[in-house]
Design a protein around this motif. Structure first.
Motif, PDB file in Angstrom:
ATOM      1  N   ALA A 145       5.840   6.318   5.774  1.00  0.00           N
ATOM      2  CA  ALA A 145       4.786   5.399   6.203  1.00  0.00           C
ATOM      3  C   ALA A 145       3.821   6.104   7.143  1.00  0.00           C
ATOM      4  CB  ALA A 145       5.396   4.173   6.883  1.00  0.00           C
ATOM      5  N   ASP A 146       4.362   6.958   8.030  1.00  0.00           N
ATOM      6  CA  ASP A 146       3.502   7.681   8.964  1.00  0.00           C
ATOM      7  C   ASP A 146       2.634   8.685   8.225  1.00  0.00           C
ATOM      8  OD1 ASP A 146       5.975   7.855  11.632  1.00  0.00           O
ATOM      9  OD2 ASP A 146       4.575   6.299  10.996  1.00  0.00           O
ATOM     10  N   ILE A 203      -0.031  -3.838  17.172  1.00  0.00           N
ATOM     11  CA  ILE A 203       0.665  -3.279  16.010  1.00  0.00           C
ATOM     12  C   ILE A 203      -0.087  -2.060  15.495  1.00  0.00           C
ATOM     13  CG2 ILE A 203       1.434  -3.709  13.665  1.00  0.00           C
ATOM     14  CD1 ILE A 203       1.988  -6.503  14.328  1.00  0.00           C
ATOM     15  N   LEU A 204      -1.422  -2.139  15.476  1.00  0.00           N
ATOM     16  CA  LEU A 204      -2.197  -0.991  15.014  1.00  0.00           C
ATOM     17  C   LEU A 204      -2.004   0.189  15.940  1.00  0.00           C
ATOM     18  CD1 LEU A 204      -4.415  -0.024  12.995  1.00  0.00           C
ATOM     19  CD2 LEU A 204      -6.001  -0.385  14.839  1.00  0.00           C
ATOM     20  N   LEU A 264       1.465   8.406   5.276  1.00  0.00           N
ATOM     21  CA  LEU A 264       0.368   7.705   4.627  1.00  0.00           C
ATOM     22  C   LEU A 264      -0.670   7.262   5.640  1.00  0.00           C
ATOM     23  CD1 LEU A 264       2.451   5.822   2.033  1.00  0.00           C
ATOM     24  CD2 LEU A 264       0.669   7.432   1.563  1.00  0.00           C
ATOM     25  N   ARG A 278       0.881  -3.967   9.213  1.00  0.00           N
ATOM     26  CA  ARG A 278       2.318  -3.832   9.079  1.00  0.00           C
ATOM     27  C   ARG A 278       2.869  -2.922  10.169  1.00  0.00           C
ATOM     28  NH1 ARG A 278       1.969  -1.766   4.234  1.00  0.00           N
ATOM     29  NH2 ARG A 278       1.417  -3.731   3.341  1.00  0.00           N
ATOM     30  N   GLN A 335       5.987  -0.184  11.533  1.00  0.00           N
ATOM     31  CA  GLN A 335       6.785   0.855  10.886  1.00  0.00           C
ATOM     32  C   GLN A 335       8.230   0.408  10.863  1.00  0.00           C
ATOM     33  OE1 GLN A 335       5.211   2.978  13.942  1.00  0.00           O
ATOM     34  NE2 GLN A 335       4.530   4.717  12.763  1.00  0.00           N
ATOM     35  N   ARG A 374      10.180   0.769  14.120  1.00  0.00           N
ATOM     36  CA  ARG A 374       9.762  -0.156  15.168  1.00  0.00           C
ATOM     37  C   ARG A 374      10.271  -1.556  14.877  1.00  0.00           C
ATOM     38  NH1 ARG A 374       6.726   2.589  18.572  1.00  0.00           N
ATOM     39  NH2 ARG A 374       5.228   4.013  17.679  1.00  0.00           N
ATOM     40  N   SER A 432       0.812  -1.210   0.000  1.00  0.00           N
ATOM     41  CA  SER A 432       0.000   0.000   0.000  1.00  0.00           C
ATOM     42  C   SER A 432       0.837   1.248   0.000  1.00  0.00           C
ATOM     43  CB  SER A 432      -0.896   0.029   1.217  1.00  0.00           C
ATOM     44  OG  SER A 432      -1.148  -1.276   1.601  1.00  0.00           O
ATOM     45  N   GLU A 433       2.103   1.139   0.295  1.00  0.00           N
ATOM     46  CA  GLU A 433       2.902   2.357   0.334  1.00  0.00           C
ATOM     47  C   GLU A 433       3.797   2.481  -0.868  1.00  0.00           C
ATOM     48  OE1 GLU A 433       5.101   2.069   3.865  1.00  0.00           O
ATOM     49  OE2 GLU A 433       3.366   1.378   4.967  1.00  0.00           O
ATOM     50  N   LYS A 465       0.515   0.898  17.923  1.00  0.00           N
ATOM     51  CA  LYS A 465       1.830   1.512  17.744  1.00  0.00           C
ATOM     52  C   LYS A 465       1.893   2.288  16.433  1.00  0.00           C
ATOM     53  CE  LYS A 465       4.377  -0.529  21.057  1.00  0.00           C
ATOM     54  NZ  LYS A 465       4.733   0.202  22.225  1.00  0.00           N
ATOM     55  N   ARG A 466       1.116   1.868  15.487  1.00  0.00           N
ATOM     56  CA  ARG A 466       1.208   2.479  14.170  1.00  0.00           C
ATOM     57  C   ARG A 466       0.502   3.821  14.107  1.00  0.00           C
ATOM     58  NH1 ARG A 466       1.896   0.351   8.784  1.00  0.00           N
ATOM     59  NH2 ARG A 466       2.522   2.326   7.866  1.00  0.00           N
ATOM     60  N   ASN A 517      -5.345  -4.173  18.771  1.00  0.00           N
ATOM     61  CA  ASN A 517      -4.166  -4.844  18.246  1.00  0.00           C
ATOM     62  C   ASN A 517      -2.942  -3.965  18.470  1.00  0.00           C
ATOM     63  OD1 ASN A 517      -2.101  -5.554  16.304  1.00  0.00           O
ATOM     64  ND2 ASN A 517      -3.606  -6.929  15.431  1.00  0.00           N
ATOM     65  N   ASP A 550      -4.386   0.332   4.059  1.00  0.00           N
ATOM     66  CA  ASP A 550      -3.188   1.160   3.939  1.00  0.00           C
ATOM     67  C   ASP A 550      -2.110   0.713   4.898  1.00  0.00           C
ATOM     68  OD1 ASP A 550      -4.672   4.436   3.439  1.00  0.00           O
ATOM     69  OD2 ASP A 550      -4.241   2.773   2.103  1.00  0.00           O
ATOM     70  N   LEU A 551      -2.532   0.254   6.081  1.00  0.00           N
ATOM     71  CA  LEU A 551      -1.538  -0.117   7.078  1.00  0.00           C
ATOM     72  C   LEU A 551      -1.045  -1.534   6.888  1.00  0.00           C
ATOM     73  CD1 LEU A 551      -3.240   1.397  10.194  1.00  0.00           C
ATOM     74  CD2 LEU A 551      -1.393   2.351   8.882  1.00  0.00           C
ATOM     75  N   GLY A 552      -1.599  -2.266   5.928  1.00  0.00           N
ATOM     76  CA  GLY A 552      -1.101  -3.602   5.656  1.00  0.00           C
ATOM     77  C   GLY A 552      -1.942  -4.716   6.210  1.00  0.00           C
ATOM     78  N   ILE A 593       0.646   9.682  15.989  1.00  0.00           N
ATOM     79  CA  ILE A 593       1.049   9.972  14.610  1.00  0.00           C
ATOM     80  C   ILE A 593       0.118  11.041  14.066  1.00  0.00           C
ATOM     81  CG2 ILE A 593       1.226   8.992  12.289  1.00  0.00           C
ATOM     82  CD1 ILE A 593       3.275   7.944  14.181  1.00  0.00           C
ATOM     83  N   MET A 641       6.390  10.009  14.315  1.00  0.00           N
ATOM     84  CA  MET A 641       7.358  10.896  14.956  1.00  0.00           C
ATOM     85  C   MET A 641       7.772  11.986  13.977  1.00  0.00           C
ATOM     86  SD  MET A 641      10.369   8.075  15.402  1.00  0.00           S
ATOM     87  CE  MET A 641      11.699   8.753  14.470  1.00  0.00           C
TER      88      MET A 641
END
Lengths: 330, 171, 372
Positions: free
Chosen positions: C354-355, C201-202, C357, A298, A300, A303, A224-225, C204-205, C199, C126-128, C209, C1
């Motif tokens: 990535a952030d 991972i979500l 997006l 996914r 980052q 991380r 996606s990126e 932290k993502r 979740n 978008d985040l996978g 941000i 960040m």
């Protein structure tokens, strides 16, 4: 060990067939697994339950134009996908499928596999760089830093196994674990190794998922990126070879985990062992890898790298010291 | 005093002590204008029917002052719209301001400029939201906003040489 | 960040997040000046799907513009229908029967839930995370089936008319909607929150941000979940009530943190609040006609009108200028996403790609609405 030409030929064909069949049918497994997790059915049209789908996909990929864009580095661009396949297939030479089925039992087989894994990383780097595409270069840079970071805990945890078994020969490591699941390295009861081995197993499994660029560690091909990352400019069989290389790497990672921690071809209940137990184990591991991919988003990039450098490496080094201490004490 | 009252008092500073501030823009007195240009000053229309609590008609150069007053009062810029009045040879630019939270009070600030040379000062240094809204008004009507850092087209292709929302636009 | 990045012309490169890109939800182009993986300057370029709806409004009658309204934000098309109907009804002084108002609210809120579900699915894509898309579309399919029974369309609704709605709802719709409410209420805690929202991972993502302050929201005119995720309690349904919203008891979720997690939570809570509104509307649904008496050719008297409705993305405004004729003299569509996106350039500076997006996904962009 015989060195007859028939044996070499048999294993050559056998390994290529195993690798190719896996690459093709793991795609089918992945699509079906993903579908079922997502409450749909996956491929069902071509053949019974879509079993001929990989054939159709293969034919499609082969019949497409092998597009080499202008402005790419010609030789490296064509070389990179081929290079991606080499480590996977060559690693299978030393994997012990059972007591009698192994192409070559080398003394340093574990070292061979790790050395070849680095070659796979170079293939990604070359593929991204030769494409001349900014997205591809970003993706290669990410992939290299990720692979580098995760190779280290993988090696350290493999060393703990080597210390216990006293050999780098995969066959010897597997033979050391024969006799039922309580003998397997993951549960090693003697000398108190069960304290450290399960930690090694978890770290090794995480690293093998990260090394093969599978989600949630698929920074390199973050669809996606970065569109398709280092594979953006590849079409047809170039893309096909990269994907096959990735699946073969997953198989090799599963084989390695099974051999190092789960007893290789050993039956868990101490009954007749054989190649079928090995096959069962690696497919359970592969199914887990597929399951993880379709469940988690996914991470980052920083991380991801933090996880390796700040968490996995200290833990694996502590693990190593503890294992060494246990060996010394007992 | 409720919000409408406070805002009206603050905006009255635009028209304080200026007897001659009501110099009409050329064309204000043209007959047969489709909609009569409102007189200079502040009026309170029916909010149920018009959706606006205060309407202000000011001179083009007072637009920035009005924006500053409303910024101090804590309003936000909702939209900037242009209207083409070819019969009176004028173009009108409508600024809508509103409150984010609390009591609603929509304020409409209008300014009329001539159609041949539609120029207004920019308010993008007061409200960054005006950046894109002014670009859009320029894009559709050709109104130039003086002092805008980047007055290029926003929605139409960069090389377009027409302003489609003008009434005399022929495709 | 976010890190402060110094522009070094020889060490930056321009990356085109081109009109065709999986993450830009439509045809949006963003010119990114990058320093490695850090963004130095982000400039959205619009206009790839600009269809000049404002000129189309001037070219036809008031009624002829109704189908156009659905083509702008196709995910919450009924709210756009509602906004247009509202401004013309204000200008022409048309009364809407009560049953029609209730039906309007029920369908608009159902559409809001569908829009938020699709936003959730696309954000996670978008985040996978590929799987939540299928789970959300399962629920969305139920909503679309319900709305198709009543409006005849699945996505681009042209359901509202000046003075009401064009089709009445029947008992099957009411029963189906009640069943859907129960079903979604059961699924929200398990599938949406346990599996995804909690979740690690979500979290932290998206935590911390894309911080947008309340002052930035005001200066850029951001409304909707973007403003409510920065602590501003502004919802047109409460602050400038229209239709029969004052009759319902619902809350406006406001989260003060201002990061993507706050905007995420605002939208998830809005789904629950919309379910509450629909339930109350179904309970209180009166009988009567669904379309008031409206002249065949509408000619509102000359004047300036404004109507604001709350769409899933923010406050949608219609600035209408009538001249007494049968065509609108001027229509300005104040699109909420246009204002929401204008703060992207300022906030994305210094972010990782990535952030940036993930931040764009949390803004909930629908490009045809920006470009009109």
């Amino acid at each position: 060990m015989e060195t007859s030409i028939w044996r070499a030929l048999f294993y050559l064909v056998g390994i290529m067939a195993f690798a190719a069949l896996n690459a093709a049918y793991l795609v089918w497994c992945e699509r079906k697994g993903a579908a079922r997790i997502q409450r749909r059915s996956g491929p069902t049209e071509v053949g019974y339950e879509g079993l001929l789908q990989p054939l159709a996909d293969g034919l499609k990929l082969m019949s497409k134009q092998l597009l080499v864009p202008r402005g790419v580095d010609g030789v490296i661009f064509r070389l990179a996908p081929v290079l991606a396949m080499i480590p996977g297939i060559t690693s299978m030479v030393v994997i012990p499928f059972s007591g009698n089925i192994q192409a070559r039992a080398m003394e340093l087989s574990l070292l061979l596999i790790f050395a070849l894994a680095s070659l796979g990383m170079i293939a990604i780097l070359l593929g991204g760089w030769a494409s001349g595409n900014k997205y591809a270069i970003i993706s290669s840079a990410r992939a290299v830093s990720q692979n580098l970071a995760y190779e280290i805990p993988m090696l350290i945890t493999a060393i703990t196994v080597v210390m216990i078994s006293g050999s780098m020969n995969l066959r010897e490591i597997a033979l050391d674990q024969q006799g039922g699941f309580w003998q397997w390295n993951i549960f090693r009861l003697e000398n108190g190794h069960f304290l450290t081995m399960w930690v090694s197993f978890i770290i090794f499994f995480i690293c093998s998922v990260a090394e093969t660029n599978r989600a949630p560690f698929d920074m390199a091909e973050a669809e996606s990126e970065l569109v398709a990352g280092y594979m953006t400019e590849y079409g047809s069989m170039g893309y096909g070879l990269f994907m096959m290389g990735e699946y073969i790497n997953i198989v090799v990672g599963a084989c390695l985990t099974a051999t190092l921690f789960l007893g290789g071809w050993d039956c868990p209940f101490g009954l007749t062992s054989g190649v079928w137990w090995f096959i069962l184990k690696i497919y359970i591991l592969i199914f887990t890898v597929i399951w993880i991919r379709w469940t988690y988003p996914r991470t980052q990039i920083y991380r991801l790298l933090n996880l390796s450098w700040k968490i996995l490496i200290p833990f694996s080094m502590a693990n190593l010291l503890l294992t060494a201490a246990l060996i010394k004490v007992f | 005093m409720d919000l409408t009252e406070t805002t009206r008092t603050a905006l009255a500073a635009l028209f304080s002590g200026e007897a001659a501030s009501t110099t009409p823009v050329a064309g204000d007195d043209a007959p047969e204008a489709a909609a009569e240009p409102a007189p200079f000053g502040i009026s309170e229309p029916d909010p149920v029917r018009t959706g606006t609590w205060l309407e202000v008609r000011c001179r083009p150069d007072q637009v920035v002052e009005a924006a500053r007053i409303l910024d101090d009062q804590g309003f936000f810029l909702e939209s900037i719209a242009g209207v083409d009045w070819p019969d009176s040879g004028q173009m009108e630019v409508l600024y809508d301001y509103n409150r984010l939270g609390g009591t609603t009070c929509r304020v409409l600030v209008r300014a009329r400029v001539t159609r041949d040379e539609p120029v207004l000062p920019t308010i993008s240094h007061v409200f960054p939201a005006a950046d894109w809204h002014e670009r859009e008004t320029f894009d559709f009507y050709g109104v130039r906003f003086e002092g805008h850092a980047n007055l290029i087209r926003i929605l139409l292709p960069e090389d377009a040489d027409f302003h489609p929302l003008r009434k005399d636009y022929q495709p | 960040m976010n890190v402060p990045v110094h522009l070094r012309p020889d060490e930056t490169f321009v990356l085109n997040l081109g009109p065709q890109h999986p993450a830009t939800h439509g045809v949006l182009r963003v010119k990114l000046t990058m320093d490695g993986e850090y963004i130095v300057h982000a400039e959205p370029v619009l206009g790839y799907i600009h269809r000049m709806h404002e000129k189309l409004a001037e070219a036809g009658t008031f009624a002829q513009f109704m189908p156009n309204t659905a083509r702008m934000d196709y995910l919450h098309a009924l709210a756009f229908n509602h906004g247009w109907a509202l401004v013309v009804e204000k200008a022409a002084g048309i009364e809407v029967p009560e049953r029609a108002e209730y039906i309007r609210v029920i369908t608009v809120e159902l559409n809001r839930i569908a829009s938020h579900l699709l936003w959730w699915a696309a954000f996670l894509l978008d985040l996978g995370g590929f799987t939540p898309l299928l789970y959300a579309f399962d629920d969305r399919e139920q909503i679309i089936d319900l709305l198709e029974r009543v409006t005849g369309s699945r996505l681009t609704y042209c359901y509202m008319r000046f003075g009401g709605v064009c089709n009445d709802i029947d008992d099957e719709f009411v029963a189906g909607t009640r069943a859907f409410i129960q079903r979604l209420r059961g699924r929200l805690p398990r599938i949406y929150h346990d599996l995804v929202t909690h979740n690690i991972i979500l979290i932290k993502r998206i935590k911390d941000i894309g911080f947008v302050s309340a002052e930035q929201c005001r200066r850029y005119g951001a409304t909707g979940p973007v403003a409510r995720g920065s602590g501003i309690s502004y919802d047109v349904r409460k602050n400038e009530p229209y239709s029969v919203y004052p009759e319902f008891d619902f809350d406006i979720p406001v989260f003060p943190e201002g990061d993507s997690m706050a905007r995420y939570m605002v939208r998830m809570h809005e789904i629950e609040q919309s379910l509450r509104i629909i339930e109350q509307a179904l309970d209180k649904l009166p009988g009567g006609p669904v379309l008031g008496k409206v002249p065949k050719m509408l000619k509102p008297e000359a004047g300036y009108s404004y109507s604001a409705v709350e769409t899933a993305r923010g406050s949608l405004g219609h600035r209408l200028v009538c001249d007494g004729g049968k065509n609108p003299y001027k229509l300005k569509l104040r699109s909420p996403t246009f204002s929401n996106l204008s703060l992207y350039g300022e906030v994305a500076e210094g972010m990782l790609l990535a952030d940036a997006l993930a931040f764009m996904g949390s803004l909930d962009l629908v490009i045809p609405e920006i470009d009109r």
